[in-house]
Design an enzyme around this catalytic site. Structure first.
Site, short mmCIF file in Angstrom:
data_model
loop_
_atom_site.label_atom_id
_atom_site.label_comp_id
_atom_site.label_asym_id
_atom_site.label_seq_id
_atom_site.Cartn_x
_atom_site.Cartn_y
_atom_site.Cartn_z
N GLY A 1 9.14 8.31 5.23
CA GLY A 1 8.12 7.65 6.06
C GLY A 1 8.06 8.28 7.45
N THR B 1 4.63 8.50 10.16
CA THR B 1 3.98 7.45 10.95
C THR B 1 5.02 6.59 11.68
N GLY B 2 4.56 5.81 12.61
CA GLY B 2 5.33 4.74 13.23
C GLY B 2 6.72 5.14 13.69
N TYR C 1 15.88 -9.82 9.61
CA TYR C 1 15.89 -10.84 8.56
C TYR C 1 16.55 -10.36 7.26
N SER D 1 1.92 -11.54 -7.13
CA SER D 1 1.80 -11.05 -8.51
C SER D 1 3.05 -10.24 -8.85
N LYS E 1 15.44 -5.68 1.61
CA LYS E 1 16.22 -5.24 2.78
C LYS E 1 17.66 -5.76 2.68
N GLY F 1 14.18 -5.76 15.50
CA GLY F 1 13.18 -6.82 15.62
C GLY F 1 11.83 -6.13 15.72
N PHE G 1 4.00 -7.04 3.38
CA PHE G 1 2.80 -7.81 3.72
C PHE G 1 3.16 -9.28 3.70
N ASP H 1 6.73 10.12 -3.46
CA ASP H 1 6.78 8.67 -3.61
C ASP H 1 8.24 8.31 -3.86
C1 HXC Z 1 -0.65 -10.20 -1.61
C2 HXC Z 1 -0.74 -7.94 -1.97
C3 HXC Z 1 -1.03 -7.70 -0.62
C4 HXC Z 1 -1.12 -8.84 0.26
C5 HXC Z 1 -1.01 -5.80 -1.64
N1 HXC Z 1 -0.74 -6.74 -2.56
N2 HXC Z 1 -1.17 -6.37 -0.45
N3 HXC Z 1 -0.55 -9.17 -2.48
N4 HXC Z 1 -0.90 -10.06 -0.30
N5 HXC Z 1 -1.38 -8.71 1.55
C6 HXC Z 1 -0.51 -6.54 -3.97
C7 HXC Z 1 -1.71 -5.88 -4.65
O1 HXC Z 1 -2.73 -6.82 -4.97
C8 HXC Z 1 -1.07 -5.29 -5.91
O2 HXC Z 1 -0.83 -6.29 -6.86
C9 HXC Z 1 0.30 -4.88 -5.40
O3 HXC Z 1 0.56 -5.62 -4.19
C10 HXC Z 1 0.39 -3.42 -5.06
O4 HXC Z 1 -0.65 -3.11 -4.18
P1 HXC Z 1 -1.23 -1.62 -4.04
O5 HXC Z 1 -2.12 -1.61 -2.85
O6 HXC Z 1 -1.76 -1.17 -5.34
O7 HXC Z 1 0.15 -0.84 -3.79
P2 HXC Z 1 0.46 0.46 -3.02
O8 HXC Z 1 -0.77 1.34 -2.89
O9 HXC Z 1 1.67 1.04 -3.65
O10 HXC Z 1 0.82 -0.05 -1.53
C11 HXC Z 1 2.02 -0.65 -1.26
C12 HXC Z 1 1.83 -1.77 -0.24
C13 HXC Z 1 1.01 -1.25 1.01
C14 HXC Z 1 3.21 -2.26 0.15
C15 HXC Z 1 1.05 -2.90 -0.86
O11 HXC Z 1 0.90 -2.29 1.97
C16 HXC Z 1 1.63 -0.05 1.65
O12 HXC Z 1 1.37 1.08 1.27
N6 HXC Z 1 2.52 -0.25 2.67
C17 HXC Z 1 3.23 0.86 3.33
C18 HXC Z 1 3.37 0.67 4.81
C19 HXC Z 1 3.89 -0.68 5.27
O13 HXC Z 1 3.81 -1.68 4.56
N7 HXC Z 1 4.38 -0.71 6.48
C20 HXC Z 1 4.89 -1.93 7.11
C21 HXC Z 1 6.34 -1.92 7.17
S1 HXC Z 1 6.87 -3.21 8.25
P3 HXC Z 1 -1.83 -6.46 -8.15
O14 HXC Z 1 -1.17 -7.54 -8.94
O15 HXC Z 1 -3.15 -6.87 -7.60
O16 HXC Z 1 -1.87 -5.15 -8.86
C22 HXC Z 1 8.35 -3.80 7.66
C23 HXC Z 1 9.21 -4.76 8.47
C24 HXC Z 1 8.56 -5.37 9.66
O17 HXC Z 1 8.77 -3.47 6.64
C25 HXC Z 1 9.42 -6.43 10.30
C26 HXC Z 1 8.77 -6.93 11.55
C27 HXC Z 1 9.70 -7.71 12.38
P1 NAP Z 2 4.93 2.33 8.90
O1 NAP Z 2 4.41 3.21 9.96
O2 NAP Z 2 3.99 1.66 7.98
O3 NAP Z 2 6.00 3.16 8.08
C1 NAP Z 2 6.20 3.07 6.71
C2 NAP Z 2 6.25 4.47 6.18
O4 NAP Z 2 6.74 4.44 4.84
C3 NAP Z 2 4.90 5.18 6.16
O5 NAP Z 2 5.01 6.45 6.77
C4 NAP Z 2 4.59 5.34 4.68
O6 NAP Z 2 3.91 6.56 4.45
C5 NAP Z 2 6.00 5.36 4.08
N1 NAP Z 2 5.99 4.92 2.69
C6 NAP Z 2 5.54 3.74 2.21
N2 NAP Z 2 5.65 3.71 0.87
C7 NAP Z 2 6.20 4.89 0.50
C8 NAP Z 2 6.56 5.45 -0.74
N3 NAP Z 2 6.37 4.79 -1.88
N4 NAP Z 2 7.09 6.70 -0.75
C9 NAP Z 2 7.26 7.39 0.40
N5 NAP Z 2 6.95 6.90 1.61
C10 NAP Z 2 6.41 5.67 1.66
O7 NAP Z 2 5.80 1.14 9.55
P2 NAP Z 2 6.97 1.13 10.65
O8 NAP Z 2 6.77 -0.10 11.43
O9 NAP Z 2 7.10 2.42 11.32
O10 NAP Z 2 8.24 0.87 9.72
C11 NAP Z 2 9.29 1.82 9.61
C12 NAP Z 2 10.57 1.11 9.17
O11 NAP Z 2 10.99 0.19 10.17
C13 NAP Z 2 10.44 0.31 7.89
O12 NAP Z 2 11.62 0.42 7.14
C14 NAP Z 2 10.29 -1.09 8.39
O13 NAP Z 2 10.70 -2.03 7.43
C15 NAP Z 2 11.23 -1.05 9.58
N6 NAP Z 2 11.00 -2.11 10.56
C16 NAP Z 2 9.87 -2.07 11.32
C17 NAP Z 2 9.70 -3.05 12.28
C18 NAP Z 2 8.50 -3.05 13.18
O14 NAP Z 2 8.31 -4.04 13.90
N7 NAP Z 2 7.70 -2.00 13.22
C19 NAP Z 2 10.66 -4.07 12.43
C20 NAP Z 2 11.76 -4.06 11.61
C21 NAP Z 2 11.94 -3.07 10.69
P3 NAP Z 2 2.84 6.70 3.24
O15 NAP Z 2 2.02 5.45 3.26
O16 NAP Z 2 2.08 7.95 3.56
O17 NAP Z 2 3.66 6.85 2.01
#
Ligand code: HXC
Ligand code: NAP
Length: 288
Positions: free
Chosen positions: A23, A26-27, A155, A113, A170, A197, A105, A73
């Site tokens: 990852g 980004t970010g 968390y 699901s 996690k 956080g 999310f 991936d």
């Molecule tokens: C309910 C959801 C949903 C949502 C997706 N889905 N978003 N369900 N609520 N908001 C469901 C879809 O309907 C689908 O189920 C399944 O999840 C997979 O979705 P896809 O979009 O097909 O999956 P994919 O393309 O692999 O994307 C994965 C993803 C997406 C996790 C859903 O959000 C993503 O690519 N995220 C990567 C970046 C990311 O999330 N960054 C944030 C990290 S922050 P069905 O049944 O319909 O097929 C973090 C900690 C933060 O981790 C802590 C803060 C303090």
């Molecule tokens: P982010 O920018 O969305 O980073 C997530 C990265 O993971 C993206 O670059 C994404 O790239 C990559 N990724 C997702 N699915 C992947 C897959 N299947 N294979 C390979 N790469 C994949 O979010 P971020 O906030 O910087 O988060 C980074 C880390 O910090 C995460 O572990 C998150 O849980 C942790 N964290 C973040 C926060 C916060 O407040 N930001 C707080 C606590 C912990 P692609 O979509 O191109 O694959």
């Protein structure tokens, strides 16, 4: 409040490190990649989308550093092996890994699901396992020491409502780092976790901070602000460096005391004007 020194490390702190960051396009992963490269590391970034990875590599190279990317991936073990091969062909053997890729999310758990649960758990838990096992195999085979970090969240310890797949995954990642810290100490492989956080990123905040959640989140932080990317990147650099050779199996929280605040019964007093807090406490002293 004074912020930390922006360049607290010596030049070349990580020059003997080749770091693979999942990852890293980004970010927080991108920020970690730029930081590690600025300290002399060769940096490989992997993720699904090529564009952000290319951009990160471009920025590092423009600043005179060495970097490479591979689309991958992390849910797919074969794709992880291919990414390691590709990065190593450009940069040489990887000796450090930052498991940073994640998916998340907000969703009521009864509405998840099968695929929604799967997709987050597979990115976070299986992805971390696939990458960690691959680096471990390579280091053990080559009789080289190395480092693994996992970015979890505060968390990971408590669990969290409405992000159940992330919380469960996690927690599993934390258990994985702690288990392997013991199992792989004999090979000279250190494993630690970092529990941040909230740190503003497009990826996290666009998915998790609807409505006034962002304002409410900052109110929970006793330091009254979110984390800055540099602060997390510096912690990553420290844990990957020779400055922390005895630290393994640890989980370092970096959240301005947010998690402690959330768990402390009388923490709310810390947010009152101190004179007002003292007056309130005095007013409820039992009378003699
Ligand atoms: C309910 C959801 C949903 C949502 C997706 N889905 N978003 N369900 N609520 N908001 C469901 C879809 O309907 C689908 O189920 C399944 O999840 C997979 O979705 P896809 O979009 O097909 O999956 P994919 O393309 O692999 O994307 C994965 C993803 C997406 C996790 C859903 O959000 C993503 O690519 N995220 C990567 C970046 C990311 O999330 N960054 C944030 C990290 S922050 P069905 O049944 O319909 O097929 C973090 C900690 C933060 O981790 C802590 C803060 C303090
Ligand atoms: P982010 O920018 O969305 O980073 C997530 C990265 O993971 C993206 O670059 C994404 O790239 C990559 N990724 C997702 N699915 C992947 C897959 N299947 N294979 C390979 N790469 C994949 O979010 P971020 O906030 O910087 O988060 C980074 C880390 O910090 C995460 O572990 C998150 O849980 C942790 N964290 C973040 C926060 C916060 O407040 N930001 C707080 C606590 C912990 P692609 O979509 O191109 O694959």
């Amino acid at each position: 409040m004074t912020h930390i020194d922006r360049s607290p490390f010596r030049t070349g702190l990580l020059e003997n490190r080749t770091v693979l960051i999942t990852g890293g396009g980004t970010g927080l992963g991108r920020s970690a990649a730029l930081k590690c490269a600025s300290l002399g590391a060769r940096v490989g970034v992997v993720g699904r989308r090529e564009e952000p990875l290319k951009a990160t590599v471009g920025e590092i190279e423009k600043a005179g550093g060495r970097a490479a990317f591979a689309s991958c991936d992390v849910r797919d073990a074969a794709s992880v092996v291919a990414a390691f091969d590709s990065i190593e062909a450009s940069l040489g053997p990887v000796n450090s890994l930052v498991n940073n890729a994640a998916g998340n999310f907000l969703c009521a758990s009864e509405d998840l699901s099968d695929n929604a649960f799967d997709s987050v758990v597979k990115i976070v838990l299986y992805g971390t396992f696939n990458c960690t096992r691959e680096l471990g195999r390579r280091l053990i085979r080559a009789k080289q020491e190395g480092h693994v970090l996992a970015i979890v969240t505060s968390y990971a310890v408590t669990g969290s409502a409405f992000v159940l797949p992330s919380a469960a995954a996690k927690a599993g990642v934390l258990a994985m780092m702690r288990s392997l810290a013991v199992e792989w100490a004999v090979y000279g492989i250190r494993l630690n976790a970092i529990a941040p956080g909230p740190f503003p990123t497009e990826g996290a905040f666009s998915r998790l901070m609807a409505g006034d959640l962002e304002k409410k989140a900052v109110e929970r932080v006793p330091m009254k602000r979110f984390g800055e990317h540099d602060e997390l990147s510096n912690l990553i650099a420290y844990l990957l460096s020779d400055a922390s050779p005895y630290q393994t199996g640890d989980c370092v929280t970096i959240d301005g005391a947010e998690a402690l605040f959330s768990g402390q019964e009388f923490a709310g007093f810390a947010h009152l004007d101190r004179a007002a807090a003292k007056a309130l406490m005095t007013s409820i002293k039992p009378k003699k």
